[in-house]
Design a protein around this motif. Structure first.
Motif, mmCIF file in Angstrom:
data_model
loop_
_atom_site.group_PDB
_atom_site.id
_atom_site.type_symbol
_atom_site.label_atom_id
_atom_site.label_comp_id
_atom_site.label_asym_id
_atom_site.label_seq_id
_atom_site.Cartn_x
_atom_site.Cartn_y
_atom_site.Cartn_z
ATOM 1 N N ILE A 8 1.052 -1.130 -0.003
ATOM 2 C CA ILE A 8 0.075 -0.003 0.077
ATOM 3 C C ILE A 8 0.925 1.302 0.152
ATOM 4 O O ILE A 8 0.416 2.291 -0.421
ATOM 5 C CB ILE A 8 -0.951 0.086 1.157
ATOM 6 N N VAL A 9 2.191 0.970 0.526
ATOM 7 C CA VAL A 9 2.920 2.368 0.568
ATOM 8 C C VAL A 9 3.861 2.536 -0.661
ATOM 9 O O VAL A 9 4.571 3.425 -0.901
ATOM 10 C CB VAL A 9 3.830 2.396 1.788
ATOM 11 N N TRP A 10 3.642 1.711 -1.579
ATOM 12 C CA TRP A 10 4.488 1.749 -2.825
ATOM 13 C C TRP A 10 4.004 2.375 -4.164
ATOM 14 O O TRP A 10 4.565 2.783 -4.876
ATOM 15 C CB TRP A 10 4.918 0.387 -3.400
ATOM 16 N N PRO A 11 2.698 2.732 -4.345
ATOM 17 C CA PRO A 11 2.395 3.468 -5.565
ATOM 18 C C PRO A 11 2.983 4.547 -5.750
ATOM 19 O O PRO A 11 3.320 4.927 -6.956
ATOM 20 C CB PRO A 11 0.739 3.596 -5.171
ATOM 21 N N GLY A 12 3.136 5.482 -4.827
ATOM 22 C CA GLY A 12 3.928 6.659 -5.046
ATOM 23 C C GLY A 12 5.511 6.530 -5.387
ATOM 24 O O GLY A 12 5.895 7.071 -6.241
ATOM 25 N N ALA A 42 5.353 4.645 -9.157
ATOM 26 C CA ALA A 42 4.338 5.401 -9.905
ATOM 27 C C ALA A 42 4.973 5.340 -11.324
ATOM 28 O O ALA A 42 4.387 5.244 -12.467
ATOM 29 C CB ALA A 42 3.593 6.524 -9.545
ATOM 30 N N ASP A 43 6.138 5.825 -11.349
ATOM 31 C CA ASP A 43 6.680 6.348 -13.001
ATOM 32 C C ASP A 43 6.962 4.966 -13.673
ATOM 33 O O ASP A 43 7.176 5.281 -15.007
ATOM 34 C CB ASP A 43 8.165 6.988 -12.772
ATOM 35 N N HIS A 44 6.808 3.758 -12.994
ATOM 36 C CA HIS A 44 7.098 2.455 -13.838
ATOM 37 C C HIS A 44 5.792 1.703 -13.971
ATOM 38 O O HIS A 44 5.867 0.746 -14.406
ATOM 39 C CB HIS A 44 8.282 1.757 -12.951
ATOM 40 N N LEU A 45 5.027 2.522 -13.591
ATOM 41 C CA LEU A 45 3.478 1.610 -13.800
ATOM 42 C C LEU A 45 2.534 2.227 -14.635
ATOM 43 O O LEU A 45 2.376 3.420 -14.878
ATOM 44 C CB LEU A 45 2.795 1.608 -12.329
ATOM 45 N N VAL A 46 1.656 1.476 -15.266
ATOM 46 C CA VAL A 46 0.736 1.804 -16.389
ATOM 47 C C VAL A 46 -0.541 2.555 -15.487
ATOM 48 O O VAL A 46 -0.893 2.128 -14.567
ATOM 49 C CB VAL A 46 0.188 0.663 -16.997
ATOM 50 N N ASP A 47 -1.026 3.568 -16.177
ATOM 51 C CA ASP A 47 -2.473 3.978 -15.692
ATOM 52 C C ASP A 47 -3.467 3.154 -15.995
ATOM 53 O O ASP A 47 -3.821 2.915 -17.215
ATOM 54 C CB ASP A 47 -2.644 5.472 -16.413
ATOM 55 N N ASN A 67 -5.372 6.178 -2.439
ATOM 56 C CA ASN A 67 -4.152 5.998 -2.204
ATOM 57 C C ASN A 67 -3.208 5.394 -3.429
ATOM 58 O O ASN A 67 -1.969 5.431 -3.593
ATOM 59 C CB ASN A 67 -3.865 4.742 -0.965
ATOM 60 N N ASN A 68 -3.830 4.811 -4.160
ATOM 61 C CA ASN A 68 -3.510 4.146 -5.271
ATOM 62 C C ASN A 68 -3.448 5.152 -7.011
ATOM 63 O O ASN A 68 -3.073 4.600 -7.795
ATOM 64 C CB ASN A 68 -4.243 2.872 -6.042
ATOM 65 N N THR A 69 -3.815 6.362 -6.782
ATOM 66 C CA THR A 69 -3.970 7.254 -7.509
ATOM 67 C C THR A 69 -2.978 8.466 -7.566
ATOM 68 O O THR A 69 -2.947 8.971 -6.438
ATOM 69 C CB THR A 69 -5.368 8.113 -7.547
ATOM 70 N N VAL A 70 -2.055 8.273 -8.387
ATOM 71 C CA VAL A 70 -0.713 9.285 -8.234
ATOM 72 C C VAL A 70 -1.019 10.246 -9.452
ATOM 73 O O VAL A 70 -0.798 9.846 -10.606
ATOM 74 C CB VAL A 70 0.388 8.518 -8.318
ATOM 75 N N ASP A 71 -0.957 11.547 -9.003
ATOM 76 C CA ASP A 71 -0.922 12.600 -10.223
ATOM 77 C C ASP A 71 -2.200 12.295 -11.183
ATOM 78 O O ASP A 71 -1.989 12.609 -12.306
ATOM 79 C CB ASP A 71 0.331 12.691 -10.784
ATOM 80 N N GLY A 72 -3.266 11.940 -10.615
ATOM 81 C CA GLY A 72 -4.552 11.647 -11.534
ATOM 82 C C GLY A 72 -4.455 10.155 -12.195
ATOM 83 O O GLY A 72 -5.180 10.053 -12.933
ATOM 84 N N ARG A 73 -3.276 9.404 -11.981
ATOM 85 C CA ARG A 73 -3.023 8.008 -12.627
ATOM 86 C C ARG A 73 -3.450 7.111 -11.740
ATOM 87 O O ARG A 73 -2.985 7.023 -10.712
ATOM 88 C CB ARG A 73 -1.763 8.072 -13.139
ATOM 89 N N LEU A 74 -4.436 6.020 -12.237
ATOM 90 C CA LEU A 74 -4.707 4.906 -11.339
ATOM 91 C C LEU A 74 -3.629 3.998 -11.630
ATOM 92 O O LEU A 74 -3.595 3.217 -12.679
ATOM 93 C CB LEU A 74 -6.035 4.381 -11.598
ATOM 94 N N VAL A 75 -2.672 3.765 -10.615
ATOM 95 C CA VAL A 75 -1.561 3.138 -11.061
ATOM 96 C C VAL A 75 -1.425 1.635 -10.114
ATOM 97 O O VAL A 75 -0.737 0.616 -10.393
ATOM 98 C CB VAL A 75 -0.170 3.799 -10.550
ATOM 99 N N ALA A 76 -2.610 1.208 -9.342
ATOM 100 C CA ALA A 76 -2.791 0.016 -8.846
ATOM 101 C C ALA A 76 -4.234 -0.135 -8.627
ATOM 102 O O ALA A 76 -4.905 0.843 -8.255
ATOM 103 C CB ALA A 76 -2.011 -0.259 -7.634
ATOM 104 N N MET A 77 -4.755 -1.653 -8.496
ATOM 105 C CA MET A 77 -5.926 -1.636 -7.993
ATOM 106 C C MET A 77 -6.010 -2.407 -6.674
ATOM 107 O O MET A 77 -5.126 -3.378 -6.412
ATOM 108 C CB MET A 77 -6.829 -2.577 -9.002
ATOM 109 N N PRO A 78 -6.796 -2.047 -5.641
ATOM 110 C CA PRO A 78 -6.726 -2.718 -4.450
ATOM 111 C C PRO A 78 -7.309 -4.097 -4.405
ATOM 112 O O PRO A 78 -8.008 -4.391 -5.100
ATOM 113 C CB PRO A 78 -7.659 -1.878 -3.600
ATOM 114 N N TRP A 79 -6.243 -5.061 -3.762
ATOM 115 C CA TRP A 79 -6.716 -6.405 -3.477
ATOM 116 C C TRP A 79 -7.362 -6.834 -2.203
ATOM 117 O O TRP A 79 -8.308 -7.192 -2.022
ATOM 118 C CB TRP A 79 -5.468 -7.231 -3.935
ATOM 119 N N ASN A 130 -1.918 -4.547 -3.346
ATOM 120 C CA ASN A 130 -2.896 -3.872 -4.467
ATOM 121 C C ASN A 130 -1.965 -4.753 -5.729
ATOM 122 O O ASN A 130 -1.011 -4.978 -5.714
ATOM 123 C CB ASN A 130 -2.661 -2.411 -4.625
ATOM 124 N N TRP A 131 -2.424 -4.516 -7.055
ATOM 125 C CA TRP A 131 -2.123 -5.209 -8.200
ATOM 126 C C TRP A 131 -1.874 -3.917 -9.230
ATOM 127 O O TRP A 131 -2.536 -3.041 -9.381
ATOM 128 C CB TRP A 131 -3.099 -6.145 -8.736
#
Length: 427
Positions: free
Chosen positions: A96-100, A103-108, A128-140, A311-312
């Protein structure tokens, strides 16, 4: 090294539930191979089960990648792979603390999933999983801090479950004294994770927020820790060490504290939801005697529970991001989360499942946990991005100094304010 093995698509039914959720049509014209980084491959790892089911439904092939159990080692592996822009892994499981941080390496994912893909999920987890308006992960699945207590001892000594930290302190003192007088010299009133590590960040954030002392860094990136309520929260926690909490707590993590409580030597315990089944299970000295409640709050605040969970996400370097995103949607679908909750006891990230009869039949405590999740507090990881490890490290080290008696709360939050403000120039 990680072990990668090809898993042929197979049809599986789990616990009588037909599991689905894929957004792609079954049997595509061109089957592709997708790699997914799961857990350590032990019996508690549901990821391979879900991935195989997705492969059967879609006709694609899936490679299962086993990763280290230790979160620091797992993160190091991801950073190595993503930093080299490797396409070896398409889908990764992120803390949960990794999206930010990543983020630069993850797909929107919003570019590949339906507009309503996050409907029904806990809003705090989506945020939590939305960084600069980009959804970089889905909660599991999710976690949050909880208060465990000995129901039998509260009843024996005539106390109710505490609602404030001050009440907890006074009840712990009274019951500890009575139990020691009765012959249990090893009995303590309260045990929590006090080692200088991420777990202390979780505990101390709960103390500070529940006293009305802010969230260390707010949603706009402003450092807010230097205030009287935050200092008061840390001073109160320091007063527990050596009185109602063993001095050894300064080096305790989750399992040491669970051991104290589960052996019958503590009245109160702060820990994560996984403790419930262990403390209530066969062989536990406190089976049938345990209760679970929201954590207490300070005089000027509300109960607060630090959010945890996994998250995924899809690697930006995946050669098949749309297919990889479909696998993410499948694993985090309501049907899959329901099976995960029933078979593995994990806490869903979709709110409706906390009212599901089958889920509640498998774990009645889920309904009590729902209220805690709605008050869940994310760590300031998204806003601080790649600097979050430094923020957390500074926070837990300063808190540890207070708990150790080397600094008072006011001096600690003042010093921490300066440290974090210097870091904040990079956000």
């Amino acid at each position: 090294m990680t072990a990668i093995s090809r898993i042929a698509p197979v049809r599986r039914l789990l616990g009588g539930l037909l599991l689905g959720g894929s957004a792609l049509a079954a049997q595509p014209a061109l089957a592709e191979e997708i790699s997914i980084a799961c857990g350590a491959g032990d019996a508690a790892d549901y990821c391979p089960i879900a991935a195989r089911q997705w492969a059967e439904e879609t006709g694609h092939e899936v490679n299962i990648v086993s990763t280290p159990n230790d979160t620091t080692e797992k993160l190091s592996l991801y950073q190595q792979l993503l930093g080299s822009q490797s396409s070896d892994i398409d889908v990764i499981m992120v803390d949960i603390v990794w999206p930010g941080l990543l983020a630069d390496h993850l797909v929107d994912l919003s570019e590949h999933l339906p507009e309503d893909a996050t409907a029904g999920f806990f809003p705090a987890l989506v945020e939590n999983n939305t960084v600069d308006g980009r959804l970089v992960a889905m909660p599991w699945f999710t976690d949050a801090g909880l208060l465990y207590y000995r129901q039998d001892l509260l009843e024996k000594h005539g106390f109710e479950v505490p609602e404030t930290w001050q009440e907890l302190t006074e009840i712990a003192q009274a019951v500890q004294a009575a139990e020691r007088e009765a012959g249990n010299d090893d009995f303590w009133g309260y045990t929590f994770q006090g080692r200088a590590y991420e777990g202390l960040t979780c505990n101390a954030l709960e103390w500070v927020v529940s006293h009305g002392g802010g969230t260390i860094v707010d949603a706009e990136g402003n450092v807010t820790i230097d205030n009287a309520r935050a200092a008061e929260a840390l001073d109160l926690a320091a007063s527990w060490i050596g009185t109602i909490t063993p001095e050894g707590a300064l080096n305790h993590t989750e399992e040491e504290t669970r051991g104290i409580f589960q052996s019958g030597n503590a009245l109160f315990l702060r820990n994560w939801p996984y403790v419930w089944s262990l403390a209530s299970g066969e062989g536990s000295a406190v089976a049938g005697k345990v209760g679970m409640a929201p954590l207490p709050h300070g005089p000027e605040g509300e109960p607060a529970a630090t959010l945890g969970g996994w998250n995924w996400a899809v690697s930006r370097y995946s050669e098949h991001p749309e297919i990889a995103a479909d696998l993410v949607a499948f694993i985090t679908s309501e049907a899959q989360q329901k099976a995960h909750a029933i078979q593995m006891g994990m806490n869903p990230t979709i709110e409706a499942l906390y009212q599901d009869e089958e889920v509640l039949a498998s774990n009645p405590s889920m309904s009590d946990f729902y209220a805690t999740l709605t008050n869940g507090v994310p760590r300031p990881a998204t806003v601080t991005a790649t600097d979050y490890p430094r923020v957390s490290n500074a926070f837990f080290n300063r808190v540890h100094e207070v708990l150790s008696g080397n600094q008072d709360g006011a001096a600690a939050v003042q010093q921490l304010q300066g440290e974090l403000r210097r870091l904040s120039r990079r956000w």
